[in-house]
Design a protein around this motif. Structure first.
Motif, PDB file in Angstrom:
ATOM      1  N   LEU A 390      49.957  41.988  87.531  1.00 48.05           N
ATOM      2  CA  LEU A 390      50.794  41.264  88.483  1.00 48.05           C
ATOM      3  C   LEU A 390      51.311  42.205  89.567  1.00 48.05           C
ATOM      4  O   LEU A 390      51.287  41.876  90.765  1.00 48.05           O
ATOM      5  CB  LEU A 390      51.961  40.603  87.744  1.00 48.05           C
ATOM      6  N   LEU A 391      51.757  43.413  89.180  1.00 53.66           N
ATOM      7  CA  LEU A 391      52.226  44.390  90.166  1.00 53.66           C
ATOM      8  C   LEU A 391      51.090  44.819  91.092  1.00 53.66           C
ATOM      9  O   LEU A 391      51.286  44.958  92.310  1.00 53.66           O
ATOM     10  CB  LEU A 391      52.822  45.606  89.454  1.00 53.66           C
ATOM     11  N   ASN A 392      49.898  45.025  90.538  1.00 57.95           N
ATOM     12  CA  ASN A 392      48.748  45.421  91.365  1.00 57.95           C
ATOM     13  C   ASN A 392      48.396  44.340  92.382  1.00 57.95           C
ATOM     14  O   ASN A 392      47.986  44.644  93.509  1.00 57.95           O
ATOM     15  CB  ASN A 392      47.540  45.719  90.482  1.00 57.95           C
ATOM     16  N   ALA A 393      48.544  43.079  91.996  1.00 56.08           N
ATOM     17  CA  ALA A 393      48.271  41.986  92.939  1.00 56.08           C
ATOM     18  C   ALA A 393      49.307  41.973  94.057  1.00 56.08           C
ATOM     19  O   ALA A 393      48.977  41.754  95.230  1.00 56.08           O
ATOM     20  CB  ALA A 393      48.259  40.658  92.199  1.00 56.08           C
ATOM     21  N   LEU A 394      50.578  42.210  93.724  1.00 56.75           N
ATOM     22  CA  LEU A 394      51.618  42.268  94.755  1.00 56.75           C
ATOM     23  C   LEU A 394      51.386  43.427  95.716  1.00 56.75           C
ATOM     24  O   LEU A 394      51.696  43.340  96.905  1.00 56.75           O
ATOM     25  CB  LEU A 394      52.995  42.399  94.105  1.00 56.75           C
ATOM     26  N   LEU A 395      50.807  44.513  95.205  1.00 57.74           N
ATOM     27  CA  LEU A 395      50.494  45.667  96.049  1.00 57.74           C
ATOM     28  C   LEU A 395      49.212  45.467  96.860  1.00 57.74           C
ATOM     29  O   LEU A 395      48.887  46.273  97.723  1.00 57.74           O
ATOM     30  CB  LEU A 395      50.349  46.918  95.181  1.00 57.74           C
ATOM     31  N   GLY A 396      48.473  44.404  96.561  1.00 63.03           N
ATOM     32  CA  GLY A 396      47.232  44.139  97.282  1.00 63.03           C
ATOM     33  C   GLY A 396      46.032  44.858  96.708  1.00 63.03           C
ATOM     34  O   GLY A 396      45.014  45.006  97.379  1.00 63.03           O
TER      35      GLY A 396
END
Length: 623
Positions: A390-396
């Motif tokens: 989820l954090l990686n998706a928010l970071l793009g």
């Protein structure tokens, strides 16, 4: 290697030659010029020998010829030297371009993709495999053109003098590239296997080197030493197989070139003896004709022999291109737009939001949530629940489906560089680079003054350590944070994150690797800095959750519970199970602190569960 794949790789290599600029064409032109000068040299030498030996002319008449011959020797040496310099520059520019493209691609792919391979494998691609493209562009490609131009020039000079000699040259010339292809058919495959073995060995060795202390602790150093020795021996065998093919191809080419020149020499020898009477155009074969063609004959085959000796460079480049093309063709997480991120506070709204892997497999979701300005959120759950994804998706760094809007603008429409400038990220394994403390803290923010750096160092409670160094902010940090303790490295990384002054901080267990004292310092500094910022923190410390506004509990890619610490602790579910599985060092006093707002029955159940676990462990120890 599959022939179609080899052709694709060769085509990809040729498509990159534009990065060489004019240097590749200049190298070819200098090679052709060298060949033309050689023809003039052969003509001068044959003219002098024919005039002195056959026509008995005075040697003084040929002084200009001899002077010109000597001048051409120096001129050819200068041309050859210039060609080497130009060829090297062509390869240098190509390698710099490919390395820049590869590093830019890795930046766009992000850590979610990079972590799929060991660090040594990436080092092999970025260093060894790109370096192995040098000879393909510096030598092989220019030689391909010279192998066509120079023999053609010599044939144009030979046929008007003697059609039989020209025919011998024309018939025997294809033998060299033919056998070069036959010998080299397995060379690309051997190089590909060699690169694969090198990549595995590099990754294996670097990972073991980084974990050396752990291996020694568990008495596995000797076993890993034997494993590395075995992998090294396999790599040695593959390397020797590649060298064997290279030497075999060179020997075969030398053999056929020597045979072809011998056939030509036999023809002229028997013609001078009167045994053969064909090939000329009416007039007898003169010494000039024989000498001129025989002097040029080795140079006729030389470009083809050089092409053969450089053929292993093609095989080597094809072996390296496979991993490079696979990397450069890897799908990127998202195709971002160029809309700037709105200034000020951030509001993030997700609707039916699903995080995907690079292969399109769903990792998280679908989720719907909202992150308000200055809201502090904690993300908890068992390993593999999808928190880091989820954090990686928010970071793009990972693709997604559904909607993720930043201040009303879809993430895919934003300029990703400006979006990441608005985010602060801190993980449990911070990366510090070789350089000064000041350089590590600034990391691109060149406008940060030394006073500002000291302010953030004090905020992270690491200013005492920096003051204690002789060079202060200019103290040099080793590669991978060498010379620092884990706590010092984490607090320096925290200072770097705080210096960014981003409105949203994404934290991935920032205190996981720290002792209790350093953990307390880091967390205190974080909560102090988060006063006017939003935060989404992955954490395993359930005893710190009373500081956040809301807790999200994830399991199998879904948010199964969310609420305050007190509310979740009172609800049956995953969070209550996690509380029950707290380590034994969490005392009953800490349980009282965590559950101060709970009803008495819930608190009693948790205490009884911990007492049961503790009694069972003690009984096992006594037995």
């Amino acid at each position: 290697m599959d022939k179609s794949l080899e052709n694709q790789l060769a085509l990809w290599l040729r498509n990159q030659k534009g990065a060489c600029g004019v240097y590749l064409k200049l190298s070819m032109m200098l090679g052709v010029l060298n060949g033309a000068l050689l023809v003039v040299q052969a003509w001068l030498l044959a003219t002098v020998l024919h005039g002195v030996i056959i026509e008995q002319q005075a040697r003084a008449e040929f002084v200009p010829h001899i002077a010109a011959f000597a001048l051409l020797i120096g001129l050819r040496a200068l041309v050859a030297f210039s060609r080497e310099k130009v060829s090297f520059e062509a390869g240098l520019r190509l390698r710099a371009h490919i390395r820049e493209v590869v590093l830019s691609k890795l930046t766009r792919l992000g850590p979610a993709y990079i972590n799929g391979k060991p660090a040594g494998a990436w080092a092999s691609i970025v260093l060894e495999q790109i370096e192995d493209l040098q000879d393909f562009y510096a030598r092989y490609l220019p030689q391909m053109s010279l192998a066509g131009f120079i023999p053609l020039i010599i044939l144009c000079c030979a046929f008007p003098l003697n059609w039989a000699a020209g025919l011998i040259l024309l018939i025997t010339a294809p033998l060299i590239p033919l056998f070069m292809i036959l010998v080299g058919m397995g060379a690309a495959d051997a190089n590909r296997r060699n690169f694969s073995a090198l990549q595995q060995l590099s990754g294996h060795f670097m990972d073991r080197l980084k974990a050396l202390s752990t291996l020694k602790l568990f008495n596995r150093a000797a076993a890993e030493e034997r494993a590395i020795a075995k992998a090294s021996e396999e790599f040695r065998e593959r390397t020797m197989a590649v060298l064997r093919l290279a030497f075999l191809s060179s020997a075969v080419l030398e053999f056929f070139a020597a045979v072809s020149i011998a056939v030509l020499a036999v023809y002229f020898g028997f013609s001078y003896l009167g045994e053969l009477n064909f090939g000329h155009y009416g007039a007898p074969i003169s010494l000039f004709t024989g000498m001129f063609i025989l002097i040029m004959a080795p140079e006729f085959y030389q470009p083809l022999r050089d092409l053969g000796s450089h053929y292993h460079a093609k095989a080597q480049a094809i072996g390296a291109a496979e991993a490079l093309m696979e990397l450069l063709n890897a799908p990127e997480p998202l195709a971002f737009g160029d809309t700037p991120v709105p200034q000020g506070e951030l509001t993030i709204v997700a609707e039916n939001f699903s995080v995907l892997s690079m292969d399109g497999v769903s990792l998280v979701g679908p989720l719907s949530f909202t992150i308000q300005p200055q809201q502090k959120l904690a993300l908890v759950g068992p390993s593999g629940a999808g928190k880091t994804s989820l954090l990686n998706a928010l970071l793009g760094f990972l693709p997604y489906e559904g909607s993720l809007r930043i201040n009303g603008i879809e993430l895919k429409q934003l300029d990703i560089a400006s979006w990441r400038q608005r985010l602060g990220w801190l993980g449990q394994n911070p990366q510090l680079f070789h350089g000064s403390i000041a350089d590590n803290l600034r990391l691109g923010q060149t406008d940060l003054t030394d006073d500002a750096l000291w302010h953030w160092l004090k905020q992270a409670r690491v200013d005492d350590f920096v003051h204690g160094q002789p060079n202060g902010l200019q103290h040099t940090i080793g590669e991978f944070g060498a010379g620092l303790s884990v706590g010092q490295a984490q607090r320096l990384s925290l200072a770097r994150t705080l210096a960014k002054q981003a409105p949203l901080l994404l934290l991935d267990e920032p205190s996981a690797s720290l002792d209790s004292q350093n953990e307390q310092w880091v967390l205190d500094a974080l909560w102090q800095a988060l006063t006017d910022k939003s935060c989404l923190m992955i954490t395993h410390r359930l005893d710190q959750l009373d500081r956040v506004d809301e807790v999200w509990v994830m399991q199998q890619g879904a948010i199964v519970q969310q609420g305050t610490l007190a509310a979740l602790s009172a609800q049956p579910g995953v969070f209550q199970q996690m509380l029950a599985e707290l380590p034994l060092q969490v005392s009953l006093d800490q349980v009282d602190t965590l559950a101060q707002d709970l009803d008495e029955s819930t608190k009693t159940d948790i205490e009884e569960e911990l007492n049961t676990i503790e009694t069972g462990v003690n009984a096992g120890g006594a037995a």
